[in-house]
Design a protein around this motif. Structure first.
Motif, PDB file in Angstrom:
ATOM      1  N   LEU A 275       0.831  -1.202   0.000  1.00 22.81           N
ATOM      2  CA  LEU A 275       0.000   0.000   0.000  1.00 22.81           C
ATOM      3  C   LEU A 275       0.871   1.259   0.000  1.00 22.81           C
ATOM      4  O   LEU A 275       0.638   2.193  -0.793  1.00 22.81           O
ATOM      5  N   ALA A 276       1.884   1.278   0.867  1.00 21.69           N
ATOM      6  CA  ALA A 276       2.771   2.446   0.927  1.00 21.69           C
ATOM      7  C   ALA A 276       3.460   2.630  -0.429  1.00 21.69           C
ATOM      8  O   ALA A 276       3.563   3.758  -0.948  1.00 21.69           O
ATOM      9  N   PHE A 277       3.913   1.538  -1.017  1.00 22.45           N
ATOM     10  CA  PHE A 277       4.595   1.609  -2.319  1.00 22.45           C
ATOM     11  C   PHE A 277       3.625   2.092  -3.400  1.00 22.45           C
ATOM     12  O   PHE A 277       3.943   2.980  -4.195  1.00 22.45           O
ATOM     13  N   TRP A 278       2.428   1.508  -3.416  1.00 20.68           N
ATOM     14  CA  TRP A 278       1.415   1.832  -4.432  1.00 20.68           C
ATOM     15  C   TRP A 278       1.056   3.317  -4.393  1.00 20.68           C
ATOM     16  O   TRP A 278       0.912   3.976  -5.426  1.00 20.68           O
ATOM     17  N   LYS A 279       0.944   3.851  -3.148  1.00 23.58           N
ATOM     18  CA  LYS A 279       0.600   5.277  -3.016  1.00 23.58           C
ATOM     19  C   LYS A 279       1.684   6.178  -3.573  1.00 23.58           C
ATOM     20  O   LYS A 279       1.414   7.317  -3.958  1.00 23.58           O
TER      21      LYS A 279
ATOM     22  N   ASN B 128       0.063   7.945 -11.416  1.00 22.41           N
ATOM     23  CA  ASN B 128      -1.284   7.427 -11.703  1.00 22.41           C
ATOM     24  C   ASN B 128      -1.240   6.246 -12.661  1.00 22.41           C
ATOM     25  O   ASN B 128      -1.946   5.261 -12.479  1.00 22.41           O
ATOM     26  N   ASP B 129      -0.389   6.333 -13.692  1.00 22.69           N
ATOM     27  CA  ASP B 129      -0.302   5.244 -14.681  1.00 22.69           C
ATOM     28  C   ASP B 129       0.194   3.959 -14.022  1.00 22.69           C
ATOM     29  O   ASP B 129      -0.350   2.874 -14.267  1.00 22.69           O
TER      30      ASP B 129
ATOM     31  N   ALA C 162      -2.331   2.357 -11.804  1.00 21.57           N
ATOM     32  CA  ALA C 162      -3.418   1.674 -12.529  1.00 21.57           C
ATOM     33  C   ALA C 162      -3.010   0.268 -12.937  1.00 21.57           C
ATOM     34  O   ALA C 162      -3.852  -0.622 -13.021  1.00 21.57           O
ATOM     35  N   LYS C 163      -1.732   0.037 -13.203  1.00 17.36           N
ATOM     36  CA  LYS C 163      -1.358  -1.313 -13.646  1.00 17.36           C
ATOM     37  C   LYS C 163      -0.905  -2.216 -12.497  1.00 17.36           C
ATOM     38  O   LYS C 163      -0.757  -3.425 -12.681  1.00 17.36           O
ATOM     39  N   PHE C 164      -0.708  -1.658 -11.295  1.00 18.73           N
ATOM     40  CA  PHE C 164      -0.245  -2.469 -10.163  1.00 18.73           C
ATOM     41  C   PHE C 164      -1.321  -3.483  -9.746  1.00 18.73           C
ATOM     42  O   PHE C 164      -2.510  -3.178  -9.718  1.00 18.73           O
ATOM     43  N   ARG C 165      -0.879  -4.715  -9.429  1.00 17.25           N
ATOM     44  CA  ARG C 165      -1.799  -5.740  -8.926  1.00 17.25           C
ATOM     45  C   ARG C 165      -1.149  -6.496  -7.778  1.00 17.25           C
ATOM     46  O   ARG C 165       0.058  -6.761  -7.804  1.00 17.25           O
ATOM     47  N   PHE C 166      -1.955  -6.873  -6.788  1.00 18.44           N
ATOM     48  CA  PHE C 166      -1.514  -7.731  -5.686  1.00 18.44           C
ATOM     49  C   PHE C 166      -2.401  -8.969  -5.723  1.00 18.44           C
ATOM     50  O   PHE C 166      -3.602  -8.889  -5.454  1.00 18.44           O
ATOM     51  N   LEU C 167      -1.803 -10.116  -6.097  1.00 22.41           N
ATOM     52  CA  LEU C 167      -2.573 -11.361  -6.164  1.00 22.41           C
ATOM     53  C   LEU C 167      -2.255 -12.209  -4.940  1.00 22.41           C
ATOM     54  O   LEU C 167      -1.103 -12.618  -4.735  1.00 22.41           O
TER      55      LEU C 167
END
Ligand code: NAD
Length: 353
Positions: free
Chosen positions: A111-115, A119-120, A123-128
């Motif tokens: 979450l910290a990294f994603w924030k 924006n681009d 949008a492509k980040f995923r956590f499975l």
């Protein structure tokens, strides 16, 4: 894509890392290397320019943050876990530490990294989050688990996985982190640690030892070839919808006793016993696993319809190629068996913590 795989030195993880590399992704394998982690399973990738390894314990938040911040993944595929039900009966604490707190740490660090992303890139980040069908509990003779089946875990292992599944979903709903959860049936295939049913039976058979079947052998499991599971995970992380759950199964239900007999038939053909007898003569029925779920069966129509995934292997081809793999990889097996683990029964001792 830059893909961080946790638990990449384990059974499914090592098969997944290989698949991702074969599809030109850049992969960082984050693994603590517990008893179940084995870098020999990735020997063929050593030195590959798209393969990276970091020894890291997911219960250490700061270490996890450092690895994620350094690698800057597009996707995180989270497989690291304590995975053996019998071990969870004897020692549940490490299951909670790794599967629950470890997952919490990954979600927080992600979450910290994603924030911090543009924006681009966000949008492509995923956590499975990779999980099991055991979270749904046990079925009777009829019916299938769907994505809306209520959770009803019965073992310390499945309870810890259920908890981590809920965390992954909560991080989507509460913070917007694009998480997805997959729940899969029993996997089998190359590089599985020999405490699990199929390699356990193969290796004990070849050593002339008894083939211990729990209870009366009537418990039913759905078996999926590990490479089919990895294909499903790749489809889910690339094309799945954030916030969604996908059930993955082999449509290959079998009673445990039927499975063991089938393995014996394959071994009789490929590596006949010197005395001409069948390996099936080594089968013995032993005390059941405490809380042993009767039947698991998966309705995988959602991932089939939405993500166009169906398994490629059937039982006949999958079991045969698995037995062949173990026969051809005796050094890999012997190196495991020179350690602490000896193919002995687990899950009957007192709960130690
Ligand atoms: P495995 O036990 O073979 O491998 C687990 C890996 O995680 C090992 O490499 C181990 O070193 C690593 N690990 C354990 N604790 C760690 C920690 N604290 N920090 C970092 N790494 C750690 O497991 P598997 O059978 O490959 O299962 C992988 C995942 O898939 C698990 O999450 C499991 O719940 C799930 N799953 C497994 C099956 C199955 O049939 N095997 C089915 C459905 C889902």
């Amino acid at each position: 894509m830059r893909v961080l795989v946790t638990g990449g030195a384990g059974f499914i993880g090592s098969n997944l890392v290989r698949r991702l590399i074969n599809h030109q992704h850049d992969v960082l394998n984050l693994d603590k290397l517990t008893y179940a982690g084995n870098l020999e399973s990735l020997d063929d990738l050593a030195g590959h320019r798209n393969y990276h390894f970091s020894q890291c314990d997911i219960t250490d938040l700061e270490a996890v943050k450092k690895v994620i911040g350094g690698f800057k993944p597009d996707w995180i595929m989270h497989l690291a876990a304590e995975s053996h039900v019998d071990r969870s009966i004897e020692g549940p604490r490490v299951f909670l530490e790794t599967n629950v707190i470890g997952t919490l740490n990954l979600l927080q660090a992600s979450l910290a990294f994603w924030k911090s992303l543009s924006n681009d890139d966000r949008a492509k980040f995923r956590f499975l989050h990779v999980s099991t069908d055991e979270v749904y509990g046990s079925l009777g003779d009829e019916g299938y688990f769907t994505e809306t089946t209520p959770y009803d875990p019965h073992s310390p292992y499945s309870a810890s996985k259920a908890s981590s599944d809920h965390l992954a979903r909560a991080w989507y709903h509460t913070y917007g982190l694009p998480t997805m959860v997959t729940n899969c049936s029993n996997n089998y295939g190359p590089y599985q640690f020999p405490e699990k049913l199929i390699p356990l039976m193969i290796l004990r058979a070849l050593r002339g030892e008894s083939l211990p079947v729990y209870g009366d052998g009537s418990n039913v499991r759905d078996w999926l070839y590990v490479e089919d599971h990895c294909d499903a995970l790749a489809q889910a992380v690339e094309y799945g919808r954030p916030g969604e759950t996908y059930n993955i199964g082999g449509n290959n239900e079998m009673k445990n006793i039927e499975l063991v007999k089938q393995l014996c038939v394959i071994l009789d053909e490929l590596r006949p016993r010197k005395d001409g007898q069948s390996y099936a003569n080594q089968i013995s029925f032993v005390a059941d696993r405490p809380g042993h779920d009767f039947r698991y069966a998966i309705d995988a129509s959602k991932i089939r319809d939405e993500l166009n995934w169906v398994p490629k292997q059937n039982a006949a081809t999958g079991f045969r190629s698995t037995v062949t793999w173990y026969l051809n990889h005796s050094t890999w097996c012997d190196n495991i068996l020179t350690g602490k683990y000896t193919l002995d029964r687990q899950g009957l001792a007192e709960n130690s913590n």
